[in-house]
Structure formats: C-alpha cells, structure tokens
Design an enzyme around this catalytic site. Structure first.
Site, PDB file in Angstrom:
ATOM      1  N   ASP A 110       0.833  -1.133  -0.142  1.00 14.11           N
ATOM      2  CA  ASP A 110       0.683  -0.059  -0.184  1.00 14.11           C
ATOM      3  C   ASP A 110       0.149   1.042  -0.042  1.00 14.11           C
ATOM      4  O   ASP A 110       1.674   1.170   0.750  1.00 14.11           O
ATOM      5  CB  ASP A 110      -0.784  -0.095   1.589  1.00 14.11           C
ATOM      6  N   ILE A 153      -9.537   0.256   2.798  1.00 15.23           N
ATOM      7  CA  ILE A 153      -9.991  -0.224   4.518  1.00 15.23           C
ATOM      8  C   ILE A 153      -8.925  -0.263   5.480  1.00 15.23           C
ATOM      9  O   ILE A 153      -8.579  -1.237   5.923  1.00 15.23           O
ATOM     10  CB  ILE A 153     -11.741  -1.346   4.573  1.00 15.23           C
ATOM     11  N   ASP A 209       2.627   5.210  -5.337  1.00 14.16           N
ATOM     12  CA  ASP A 209       2.018   6.530  -5.013  1.00 14.16           C
ATOM     13  C   ASP A 209       2.959   7.813  -5.670  1.00 14.16           C
ATOM     14  O   ASP A 209       3.547   8.389  -4.689  1.00 14.16           O
ATOM     15  CB  ASP A 209       1.634   6.303  -3.480  1.00 14.16           C
ATOM     16  N   HIS A 245      -9.250   5.000  -2.558  1.00 13.19           N
ATOM     17  CA  HIS A 245      -7.962   5.241  -0.772  1.00 13.19           C
ATOM     18  C   HIS A 245      -9.399   5.423   0.207  1.00 13.19           C
ATOM     19  O   HIS A 245     -10.044   5.652  -0.571  1.00 13.19           O
ATOM     20  CB  HIS A 245      -7.052   5.362  -1.017  1.00 13.19           C
TER      21      HIS A 245
HETATM   22  O1  G3H Z   1      -3.344   5.274   3.357  1.00 18.25           O
HETATM   23  C1  G3H Z   1      -2.632   5.357   4.884  1.00 18.25           C
HETATM   24  C2  G3H Z   1      -2.789   3.203   5.675  1.00 18.25           C
HETATM   25  O2  G3H Z   1      -3.910   3.616   6.333  1.00 18.25           O
HETATM   26  C3  G3H Z   1      -2.547   2.717   6.425  1.00 18.25           C
HETATM   27  O3  G3H Z   1      -1.943   3.433   7.417  1.00 18.25           O
HETATM   28  O4  G3H Z   1       1.243   4.165   7.222  1.00 18.25           O
HETATM   29  O5  G3H Z   1      -0.311   4.215   9.339  1.00 18.25           O
HETATM   30  O6  G3H Z   1       0.116   1.946   7.806  1.00 18.25           O
HETATM   31  P1  G3H Z   1      -0.293   3.578   8.118  1.00 18.25           P
HETATM   32  P1  13P Z   2      -9.322   4.576   5.784  1.00 23.21           P
HETATM   33  O1  13P Z   2      -8.401   5.706   6.427  1.00 23.21           O
HETATM   34  O2  13P Z   2     -10.332   5.681   5.235  1.00 23.21           O
HETATM   35  O3  13P Z   2      -9.293   3.213   5.852  1.00 23.21           O
HETATM   36  O4  13P Z   2      -7.789   4.124   4.142  1.00 23.21           O
HETATM   37  C1  13P Z   2      -7.228   3.171   3.823  1.00 23.21           C
HETATM   38  C2  13P Z   2      -6.116   3.710   2.939  1.00 23.21           C
HETATM   39  O5  13P Z   2      -6.669   4.392   2.042  1.00 23.21           O
HETATM   40  C3  13P Z   2      -5.561   2.714   2.868  1.00 23.21           C
HETATM   41  O6  13P Z   2      -4.562   3.003   1.005  1.00 23.21           O
HETATM   42 ZN    ZN Z   3      -4.754   5.134   0.804  1.00 24.38          ZN
END
Ligand code: G3H
Ligand code: 13P
Ligand code: ZN
Length: 311
Positions: free
Chosen positions: A82, A257, A104, A213
């Site tokens: 991600d 999500i 990204d 996202h």
């Molecule tokens: O888009 C971001 C995701 O919610 C991941 O969040 O970088 O805190 O793991 P994180």
């Molecule tokens: P949320 O913060 O809405 O759960 O989005 C998650 C996301 O886009 C992870 O890449």
């Molecule tokens: Zn995201």
C-alpha cells in the site's frame, strides 16, 4: 490456494458490479480476523501492507503471517504493498514476494508521476506482479505525507487515458472526495463524493479497474463504544456505506479499508478492559479484537463490497 494477483479478481468484480476489499494488516490477529471472514463469506481478499506496517511488524514477520493465513484457506488472496513511496519501496516488496504493489507518485507533477510509475510497471510486469498507480490527491494522512484538505485535488478525467496508456499500470486510484483517517468530514458537513468524476473516468477507461482509497465509514456504534469506555474520538466521521456500495457497482473494483479496522479493534479492547479490569492475558483482549475485525469484515463483504460468494 497460493497468493494470486488481482487481475482475474478485478475482471470479475468489474463485470459483476462489486468490489474487492483491500484491508490493511499490521499484526496476526487482524490478518486472522480478515481471512476468517473472507473464508466464511467465500470472498476474494486483498491484504495490504503499508511502509508503516512493515516498519512496525518487520517485513519478514508480515510476509510470513500472510503466507500462513493463505495456507488456512482456499479463497484467492492478493498480498499488496500500500502506498509505495518510490521505486525502491516497490522493488523491495516485489523481491519479497508481493503479488501487487502500489506506486504512489501522485504528489509529483503529471509527467514525473508517469516516469516513476512506468519504471515500477516495467520491473513488476517482468516478474508477474501487478501495479496500482494514483492520479489526483486525497486529503488526510498517507504515511509520512500529510495532504491538507485545501490541497486535495480531484482526479482530472482528461488525464486518465494518457496516464494509463503511457504507464501501463493495471489499476488506478482516483481522488473523488474520500480521504484517509477517521476524521473525513467536519460535523454538520454533508459527506459527498464526486460520482460525476467516477462516471466520466469509467467512460474514458471502459473495463479498467478503479481504486478508492480512504474508504472507511468509521462506524458510529464503534466510535460510541470507544467514547463510552474512556476513549476520546469526538466527531470521527467516515464515508457513508451506501456511497461505497454505489461506487462498487460502477468502475471501482478495489476499496481500501484501514481506519474501520482500527476503530473496531480499539472499541473491542476498551470494552474488554472496562468489563474485565482483572484481565492481563493479551489473548483475552486481542481475541476480542480479532473477533471484532472478523465481524466488521463480514459486514463490509456482504453489505458494502458485494463480494460474498465470489471466491
Ligand atoms: O493509507 C494509509 C493507510 O491507512 C496506512 O496507514 O501508514 O499508518 O500504516 P499507516
Ligand atoms: P481509511 O483511512 O479510510 O481506512 O483508508 C485506508 C487506505 O486508503 C489505505 O490505503
Ligand atoms: Zn490509501
């Protein structure tokens, strides 16, 4: 069933008018809860790992936890990176066995985004890995990049054909008003998404899988539990689920999500400690968190994504 790419999943999802849930994972209990839900609902799944998750859990642990989960089930599962920040991040995930990566580069200028994405696509495709790219910027927090609401820029439909043709990416994340985190709208603000942009993108790229996202709904019953049992999440607001359901019937094939999983886990753990102040065995409260994740993911699969029975 071994890990798969999202190619077949997205073809079926596009044709069937549903979306595949992409759930962020950081630890064993979350992975177990998601995969148990997918198995019971016979739903395909995408397990996605952010740079922050890899740093928290150690990439080796996460990869092996996901591979262990795959062995417990016969549903198709994608292991996805991600928000890969650059070529190196994507290369590292590809070399590690991920079947899908996101590059990204959306905060770069259009042509630079194309060049960076193209380089990742070349490396990934040579190794049978698929690539999600992003055009347009969401508000909220994307790992270290904090995009302010006023800087959020919706995707321009005029750009999507040139971008996908030049990069060769396999799916495209677009900005239509969703945002990361648990505070997506201000109280009193009417949540809305730019379905006109989604529709136009769908016309320009027929059959091409679109990704959303920032698609958590921040369930208010869970927020209430958090606040009731000592937490403080005033005014946490997400995307209404009926809007996500509508998006899933359109060109959106992948819905991300993360925040909803966090909210579900936190509500379960806070409630657990309130009701059992004597407990100190992590299996007790993390067991509740795992059950809460499973219940949430089942609800998403059946009532929001529509991916039940599609595995
Ligand atoms: O888009 C971001 C995701 O919610 C991941 O969040 O970088 O805190 O793991 P994180
Ligand atoms: P949320 O913060 O809405 O759960 O989005 C998650 C996301 O886009 C992870 O890449
Ligand atoms: Zn995201």
């Amino acid at each position: 069933m071994p890990l798969v790419t999202s190619t077949e999943m997205f073809k079926k999802a596009y044709a069937g008018g549903y979306a595949v849930g992409a759930f962020n994972v950081n630890n064993m209990e979350t992975i177990q809860g998601i995969v148990e839900a997918g198995q019971e609902c016979k739903s395909p799944l995408i397990l996605q790992v952010s740079a922050g998750a890899r740093k928290y859990a150690n990439p080796v642990y996460l990869k092996h936890l996901i591979e262990a989960a795959v062995q417990t089930t016969d549903i198709p599962i994608v292991m996805h990176l991600d928000h890969g920040a650059d070529f190196e991040a994507c290369k590292s995930a590809i070399d590690d066995g991920f079947t899908s990566v996101m590059i990204d580069a959306s905060h770069h200028a259009f042509n630079e985004n194309i060049e960076i994405t193209k380089k990742v696509v070349a490396y990934a495709h040579e190794r049978g890995v698929v690539v999600e790219a992003e055009l347009g910027q969401l508000a909220g927090i994307e790992d270290a990049v904090n995009v302010k609401a006023e800087d959020a820029c919706f995707t321009h439909p005029d750009e999507v054909c040139e971008f996908t043709e030049k990069t060769g990416c396999d799916s495209l994340a677009i900005a239509i008003g969703t945002s990361h985190g648990a505070y997506k709208f201000k109280p009193g603000q009417k949540p809305q998404l730019r379905f006109d942009i989604l529709e136009e993108v769908g016309k320009r790229l027929p059959g091409f899988p679109i990704v959303l996202h920032g698609a958590s709904s921040v369930p208010q019953d869970k927020v209430a539990i958090i606040n009731q049992f000592g937490g403080k999440m005033p005014d946490a607001i997400g995307i209404p689920e009926d809007m996500l359901r509508k998006a899933a019937t359109m060109a959106v094939c992948k819905i991300n999500i993360d925040s909803d999983l966090r909210v579900a886990c936190t509500a379960a753990v806070r409630k657990h400690f309130f009701e059992h102040p004597d407990h100190f065995d992590p299996r007790q409260y993390l067991g509740d968190a795992r059950a809460a994740v499973k219940e949430l993911v089942k609800h998403k699969i059946v009532d929001v994504l529509g991916s039940n029975g599609k595995a």
